[in-house]
Design a protein around this motif. Structure first.
Motif, PDB file in Angstrom:
ATOM      1  N   GLU A   1     -89.586 -68.404  34.152  1.00  0.00           N
ATOM      2  CA  GLU A   1     -88.517 -69.103  34.871  1.00  0.00           C
ATOM      3  C   GLU A   1     -87.720 -70.043  33.964  1.00  0.00           C
ATOM      4  O   GLU A   1     -86.507 -70.048  33.963  1.00  0.00           O
ATOM      5  CB  GLU A   1     -89.110 -69.891  36.040  1.00  0.00           C
ATOM      6  CG  GLU A   1     -89.656 -69.001  37.126  1.00  0.00           C
ATOM      7  CD  GLU A   1     -90.993 -69.504  37.635  1.00  0.00           C
ATOM      8  OE1 GLU A   1     -91.379 -70.646  37.342  1.00  0.00           O
ATOM      9  OE2 GLU A   1     -91.652 -68.733  38.339  1.00  0.00           O
ATOM     10  N   ASP A   2     -88.419 -70.854  33.178  1.00  0.00           N
ATOM     11  CA  ASP A   2     -87.721 -71.868  32.396  1.00  0.00           C
ATOM     12  C   ASP A   2     -87.955 -71.756  30.889  1.00  0.00           C
ATOM     13  O   ASP A   2     -87.546 -72.628  30.138  1.00  0.00           O
ATOM     14  CB  ASP A   2     -88.127 -73.264  32.869  1.00  0.00           C
ATOM     15  CG  ASP A   2     -89.626 -73.499  32.742  1.00  0.00           C
ATOM     16  OD1 ASP A   2     -90.375 -72.508  32.614  1.00  0.00           O
ATOM     17  OD2 ASP A   2     -90.052 -74.662  32.762  1.00  0.00           O
ATOM     18  N   HIS A   3     -88.613 -70.697  30.448  1.00  0.00           N
ATOM     19  CA  HIS A   3     -88.873 -70.551  29.027  1.00  0.00           C
ATOM     20  C   HIS A   3     -89.078 -69.077  28.663  1.00  0.00           C
ATOM     21  O   HIS A   3     -89.147 -68.216  29.530  1.00  0.00           O
ATOM     22  CB  HIS A   3     -90.089 -71.391  28.607  1.00  0.00           C
ATOM     23  CG  HIS A   3     -91.362 -70.966  29.287  1.00  0.00           C
ATOM     24  ND1 HIS A   3     -91.707 -71.381  30.546  1.00  0.00           N
ATOM     25  CD2 HIS A   3     -92.355 -70.162  28.876  1.00  0.00           C
ATOM     26  CE1 HIS A   3     -92.864 -70.841  30.883  1.00  0.00           C
ATOM     27  NE2 HIS A   3     -93.283 -70.098  29.891  1.00  0.00           N
ATOM     28  N   ILE A   4     -89.176 -68.836  27.383  1.00  0.00           N
ATOM     29  CA  ILE A   4     -89.397 -67.486  26.865  1.00  0.00           C
ATOM     30  C   ILE A   4     -90.665 -67.513  26.025  1.00  0.00           C
ATOM     31  O   ILE A   4     -90.900 -68.447  25.266  1.00  0.00           O
ATOM     32  CB  ILE A   4     -88.208 -67.037  25.982  1.00  0.00           C
ATOM     33  CG1 ILE A   4     -86.937 -66.970  26.820  1.00  0.00           C
ATOM     34  CG2 ILE A   4     -88.495 -65.686  25.339  1.00  0.00           C
ATOM     35  CD1 ILE A   4     -85.679 -66.727  26.004  1.00  0.00           C
ATOM     36  N   ARG A   5     -91.506 -66.498  26.180  1.00  0.00           N
ATOM     37  CA  ARG A   5     -92.682 -66.310  25.327  1.00  0.00           C
ATOM     38  C   ARG A   5     -92.345 -65.144  24.419  1.00  0.00           C
ATOM     39  O   ARG A   5     -92.008 -64.058  24.901  1.00  0.00           O
ATOM     40  CB  ARG A   5     -93.923 -65.981  26.153  1.00  0.00           C
ATOM     41  CG  ARG A   5     -94.295 -66.959  27.238  1.00  0.00           C
ATOM     42  CD  ARG A   5     -95.163 -68.124  26.848  1.00  0.00           C
ATOM     43  NE  ARG A   5     -96.197 -67.900  25.900  1.00  0.00           N
ATOM     44  CZ  ARG A   5     -97.505 -67.846  26.185  1.00  0.00           C
ATOM     45  NH1 ARG A   5     -97.921 -67.943  27.425  1.00  0.00           N
ATOM     46  NH2 ARG A   5     -98.383 -67.699  25.229  1.00  0.00           N
ATOM     47  N   ALA A   6     -92.410 -65.318  23.098  1.00  0.00           N
ATOM     48  CA  ALA A   6     -91.971 -64.267  22.183  1.00  0.00           C
ATOM     49  C   ALA A   6     -92.773 -64.247  20.892  1.00  0.00           C
ATOM     50  O   ALA A   6     -93.374 -65.253  20.493  1.00  0.00           O
ATOM     51  CB  ALA A   6     -90.490 -64.431  21.857  1.00  0.00           C
ATOM     52  N   THR A   7     -92.767 -63.076  20.259  1.00  0.00           N
ATOM     53  CA  THR A   7     -93.317 -62.887  18.932  1.00  0.00           C
ATOM     54  C   THR A   7     -92.477 -61.834  18.229  1.00  0.00           C
ATOM     55  O   THR A   7     -91.707 -61.116  18.878  1.00  0.00           O
ATOM     56  CB  THR A   7     -94.809 -62.488  18.964  1.00  0.00           C
ATOM     57  OG1 THR A   7     -95.344 -62.559  17.647  1.00  0.00           O
ATOM     58  CG2 THR A   7     -94.998 -61.104  19.532  1.00  0.00           C
ATOM     59  N   TYR A   8     -92.624 -61.743  16.921  1.00  0.00           N
ATOM     60  CA  TYR A   8     -91.792 -60.845  16.126  1.00  0.00           C
ATOM     61  C   TYR A   8     -92.676 -59.962  15.256  1.00  0.00           C
ATOM     62  O   TYR A   8     -93.717 -60.400  14.778  1.00  0.00           O
ATOM     63  CB  TYR A   8     -90.842 -61.649  15.230  1.00  0.00           C
ATOM     64  CG  TYR A   8     -89.924 -62.535  16.021  1.00  0.00           C
ATOM     65  CD1 TYR A   8     -88.667 -62.093  16.397  1.00  0.00           C
ATOM     66  CD2 TYR A   8     -90.318 -63.802  16.423  1.00  0.00           C
ATOM     67  CE1 TYR A   8     -87.820 -62.893  17.143  1.00  0.00           C
ATOM     68  CE2 TYR A   8     -89.481 -64.609  17.173  1.00  0.00           C
ATOM     69  CZ  TYR A   8     -88.238 -64.155  17.524  1.00  0.00           C
ATOM     70  OH  TYR A   8     -87.407 -64.940  18.270  1.00  0.00           O
ATOM     71  N   LEU A   9     -92.210 -58.733  15.034  1.00  0.00           N
ATOM     72  CA  LEU A   9     -92.916 -57.800  14.169  1.00  0.00           C
ATOM     73  C   LEU A   9     -91.890 -57.208  13.207  1.00  0.00           C
ATOM     74  O   LEU A   9     -90.929 -56.557  13.641  1.00  0.00           O
ATOM     75  CB  LEU A   9     -93.591 -56.708  15.002  1.00  0.00           C
ATOM     76  CG  LEU A   9     -94.548 -55.769  14.288  1.00  0.00           C
ATOM     77  CD1 LEU A   9     -95.659 -56.541  13.584  1.00  0.00           C
ATOM     78  CD2 LEU A   9     -95.165 -54.802  15.287  1.00  0.00           C
ATOM     79  N   SER A  10     -92.082 -57.463  11.915  1.00  0.00           N
ATOM     80  CA  SER A  10     -91.121 -56.994  10.917  1.00  0.00           C
ATOM     81  C   SER A  10     -91.226 -55.485  10.726  1.00  0.00           C
ATOM     82  O   SER A  10     -92.257 -54.866  11.024  1.00  0.00           O
ATOM     83  CB  SER A  10     -91.346 -57.700   9.578  1.00  0.00           C
ATOM     84  OG  SER A  10     -92.529 -57.218   8.976  1.00  0.00           O
ATOM     85  N   LYS A  11     -90.161 -54.905  10.227  1.00  0.00           N
ATOM     86  CA  LYS A  11     -90.123 -53.467   9.986  1.00  0.00           C
ATOM     87  C   LYS A  11     -91.179 -53.065   8.958  1.00  0.00           C
ATOM     88  O   LYS A  11     -91.853 -52.045   9.128  1.00  0.00           O
ATOM     89  CB  LYS A  11     -88.731 -53.045   9.510  1.00  0.00           C
ATOM     90  CG  LYS A  11     -88.588 -51.558   9.322  1.00  0.00           C
ATOM     91  CD  LYS A  11     -87.185 -51.173   8.925  1.00  0.00           C
ATOM     92  CE  LYS A  11     -87.072 -49.663   8.777  1.00  0.00           C
ATOM     93  NZ  LYS A  11     -85.716 -49.263   8.380  1.00  0.00           N
ATOM     94  N   SER A  12     -91.370 -53.863   7.922  1.00  0.00           N
ATOM     95  CA  SER A  12     -92.358 -53.515   6.899  1.00  0.00           C
ATOM     96  C   SER A  12     -93.778 -53.546   7.473  1.00  0.00           C
ATOM     97  O   SER A  12     -94.596 -52.674   7.164  1.00  0.00           O
ATOM     98  CB  SER A  12     -92.238 -54.436   5.684  1.00  0.00           C
ATOM     99  OG  SER A  12     -92.480 -55.769   6.047  1.00  0.00           O
TER     100      SER A  12
END
Length: 178
Positions: free
Chosen positions: A147-158
Protein backbone atom coordinates in the motif's frame (compact mmCIF):
# COMPACT_ATOMS: atom_id res chain seq x y z
CA UNK A 1 28.73 -12.92 13.79
CA UNK A 2 25.68 -11.53 12.00
CA UNK A 3 25.67 -14.57 9.69
CA UNK A 4 25.83 -16.92 12.68
CA UNK A 5 22.78 -15.36 14.33
CA UNK A 6 20.85 -15.30 11.04
CA UNK A 7 21.69 -18.97 10.44
CA UNK A 8 20.72 -19.92 14.01
CA UNK A 9 17.43 -18.04 13.73
CA UNK A 10 16.72 -19.65 10.37
CA UNK A 11 17.43 -23.13 11.77
CA UNK A 12 15.11 -22.57 14.72
CA UNK A 13 12.29 -21.26 12.52
CA UNK A 14 12.74 -24.07 10.01
CA UNK A 15 12.78 -26.78 12.65
CA UNK A 16 9.77 -25.28 14.42
CA UNK A 17 7.77 -24.96 11.21
CA UNK A 18 8.10 -28.64 10.37
CA UNK A 19 8.25 -30.15 13.87
CA UNK A 20 4.48 -30.51 14.13
CA UNK A 21 4.04 -32.90 11.22
CA UNK A 22 7.55 -34.47 11.21
CA UNK A 23 7.92 -34.06 7.45
CA UNK A 24 11.01 -32.19 6.41
CA UNK A 25 11.00 -31.27 2.74
CA UNK A 26 13.83 -32.52 0.57
CA UNK A 27 15.82 -29.63 -0.92
CA UNK A 28 18.21 -30.11 -3.83
CA UNK A 29 20.46 -27.11 -4.52
CA UNK A 30 21.02 -26.97 -8.29
CA UNK A 31 22.73 -23.64 -8.99
CA UNK A 32 23.74 -20.64 -6.94
CA UNK A 33 25.49 -17.30 -7.23
CA UNK A 34 27.37 -15.71 -4.34
CA UNK A 35 29.01 -12.31 -3.89
CA UNK A 36 32.68 -11.82 -3.02
CA UNK A 37 31.90 -12.21 0.70
CA UNK A 38 30.30 -15.61 0.13
CA UNK A 39 26.76 -14.34 0.72
CA UNK A 40 24.10 -15.94 -1.45
CA UNK A 41 22.73 -13.62 -4.16
CA UNK A 42 20.38 -16.03 -5.93
CA UNK A 43 19.88 -19.75 -6.41
CA UNK A 44 17.79 -22.35 -8.18
CA UNK A 45 16.67 -25.38 -6.18
CA UNK A 46 14.09 -28.12 -6.14
CA UNK A 47 11.83 -28.73 -3.18
CA UNK A 48 10.07 -32.05 -2.68
CA UNK A 49 7.16 -31.87 -0.27
CA UNK A 50 4.59 -34.65 0.14
CA UNK A 51 5.99 -36.48 -2.89
CA UNK A 52 5.63 -33.49 -5.22
CA UNK A 53 8.72 -31.73 -6.59
CA UNK A 54 8.77 -28.07 -7.56
CA UNK A 55 11.62 -25.90 -8.78
CA UNK A 56 12.16 -22.34 -7.54
CA UNK A 57 14.34 -19.33 -8.20
CA UNK A 58 15.35 -17.59 -4.97
CA UNK A 59 16.23 -13.96 -5.73
CA UNK A 60 17.12 -13.18 -2.12
CA UNK A 61 15.96 -10.81 0.56
CA UNK A 62 13.88 -7.82 -0.47
CA UNK A 63 14.61 -4.28 0.49
CA UNK A 64 11.93 -2.06 1.98
CA UNK A 65 11.38 1.45 0.68
CA UNK A 66 10.41 3.30 -2.47
CA UNK A 67 11.54 3.50 -6.09
CA UNK A 68 14.82 5.20 -5.13
CA UNK A 69 15.97 3.72 -1.82
CA UNK A 70 15.68 0.14 -0.57
CA UNK A 71 16.88 -0.95 2.89
CA UNK A 72 17.16 -4.66 3.74
CA UNK A 73 16.16 -5.30 7.34
CA UNK A 74 14.68 -8.81 7.04
CA UNK A 75 17.46 -11.22 5.99
CA UNK A 76 15.35 -14.32 6.70
CA UNK A 77 12.44 -13.76 4.27
CA UNK A 78 13.27 -14.44 0.62
CA UNK A 79 11.40 -13.98 -2.65
CA UNK A 80 10.79 -17.28 -4.44
CA UNK A 81 9.69 -17.49 -8.08
CA UNK A 82 8.16 -20.88 -9.01
CA UNK A 83 9.79 -22.28 -12.14
CA UNK A 84 7.84 -25.48 -12.73
CA UNK A 85 7.46 -29.08 -11.65
CA UNK A 86 10.19 -30.57 -13.83
CA UNK A 87 13.75 -29.54 -14.56
CA UNK A 88 12.81 -28.97 -18.21
CA UNK A 89 10.00 -26.57 -17.23
CA UNK A 90 12.34 -24.81 -14.79
CA UNK A 91 15.05 -24.41 -17.43
CA UNK A 92 12.56 -23.04 -19.98
CA UNK A 93 11.19 -20.55 -17.44
CA UNK A 94 14.73 -19.41 -16.64
CA UNK A 95 15.39 -18.92 -20.36
CA UNK A 96 12.28 -16.72 -20.59
CA UNK A 97 13.46 -14.67 -17.63
CA UNK A 98 16.91 -14.35 -19.22
CA UNK A 99 15.31 -12.92 -22.36
CA UNK A 100 13.89 -10.05 -20.25
CA UNK A 101 17.36 -8.53 -20.02
CA UNK A 102 17.11 -7.68 -23.73
CA UNK A 103 13.86 -5.74 -23.34
CA UNK A 104 13.61 -1.96 -23.43
CA UNK A 105 14.37 -0.10 -20.20
CA UNK A 106 11.48 -0.09 -17.69
CA UNK A 107 9.61 -2.94 -19.42
CA UNK A 108 7.46 -4.69 -16.81
CA UNK A 109 6.67 -8.41 -16.76
CA UNK A 110 4.39 -9.92 -14.13
CA UNK A 111 4.61 -13.39 -12.64
CA UNK A 112 3.66 -15.19 -9.47
CA UNK A 113 5.99 -15.34 -6.50
CA UNK A 114 6.13 -15.99 -2.80
CA UNK A 115 7.78 -13.95 -0.04
CA UNK A 116 8.41 -16.33 2.83
CA UNK A 117 10.95 -17.05 5.53
CA UNK A 118 13.28 -19.97 4.83
CA UNK A 119 11.21 -21.99 2.34
CA UNK A 120 8.50 -21.13 -0.19
CA UNK A 121 4.86 -21.68 0.64
CA UNK A 122 1.79 -21.97 -1.60
CA UNK A 123 0.66 -18.38 -0.91
CA UNK A 124 1.40 -16.63 -4.20
CA UNK A 125 1.20 -12.96 -5.07
CA UNK A 126 2.01 -10.85 -8.12
CA UNK A 127 5.69 -10.02 -8.62
CA UNK A 128 6.67 -7.29 -11.04
CA UNK A 129 9.91 -7.90 -12.92
CA UNK A 130 11.21 -4.64 -14.41
CA UNK A 131 14.11 -4.30 -16.83
CA UNK A 132 16.65 -1.76 -15.57
CA UNK A 133 19.54 -0.51 -17.68
CA UNK A 134 22.43 1.46 -16.30
CA UNK A 135 25.60 2.78 -17.90
CA UNK A 136 27.53 -0.50 -17.86
CA UNK A 137 25.03 -3.02 -16.52
CA UNK A 138 21.59 -4.48 -16.90
CA UNK A 139 19.47 -5.71 -14.02
CA UNK A 140 16.08 -7.17 -13.38
CA UNK A 141 14.17 -5.61 -10.50
CA UNK A 142 11.91 -8.07 -8.68
CA UNK A 143 9.34 -6.11 -6.68
CA UNK A 144 6.20 -6.47 -4.62
CA UNK A 145 4.08 -3.36 -4.28
CA UNK A 146 2.47 -2.76 -0.93
CA UNK A 147 0.00 0.00 0.00
CA UNK A 148 2.60 2.57 1.02
CA UNK A 149 5.94 1.04 0.04
CA UNK A 150 7.77 -1.23 -2.38
CA UNK A 151 9.74 -4.38 -1.51
CA UNK A 152 12.42 -4.99 -4.16
CA UNK A 153 15.66 -6.71 -5.03
CA UNK A 154 17.86 -6.73 -8.12
CA UNK A 155 19.60 -9.45 -10.10
CA UNK A 156 22.34 -8.43 -12.54
CA UNK A 157 22.62 -9.94 -16.00
CA UNK A 158 26.05 -11.40 -15.21
CA UNK A 159 24.75 -13.12 -12.06
CA UNK A 160 21.78 -14.49 -13.99
CA UNK A 161 24.10 -15.74 -16.75
CA UNK A 162 26.17 -17.53 -14.10
CA UNK A 163 23.01 -19.25 -12.84
CA UNK A 164 22.13 -20.29 -16.39
CA UNK A 165 25.64 -21.66 -16.95
CA UNK A 166 25.31 -23.76 -13.78
CA UNK A 167 21.91 -25.03 -14.92
CA UNK A 168 23.37 -26.08 -18.28
CA UNK A 169 26.19 -27.94 -16.54
CA UNK A 170 23.65 -29.60 -14.23
CA UNK A 171 21.60 -30.69 -17.26
CA UNK A 172 24.71 -32.21 -18.91
CA UNK A 173 25.68 -34.04 -15.72
CA UNK A 174 22.14 -35.37 -15.25
CA UNK A 175 20.88 -36.22 -18.76
CA UNK A 176 17.96 -38.29 -17.43
CA UNK A 177 16.24 -35.32 -15.77
CA UNK A 178 12.77 -34.54 -17.06
Amino acid sequence: MKRFFAAALAAMLWAGAFAQNNTFPAIDEIAQVENADGDLIADVFSLTRDGQTRYYLNVGALGHGDEVLQVVFDPVSKLYIPLGETFTEAFETMEKLQELYGNEKDTVYETEGNLAPLLPTDEMETVKITTRKYLFSRKLEFSLEREDHIRATYLSKSDFNNLMFSLKVHRKLHPNLK
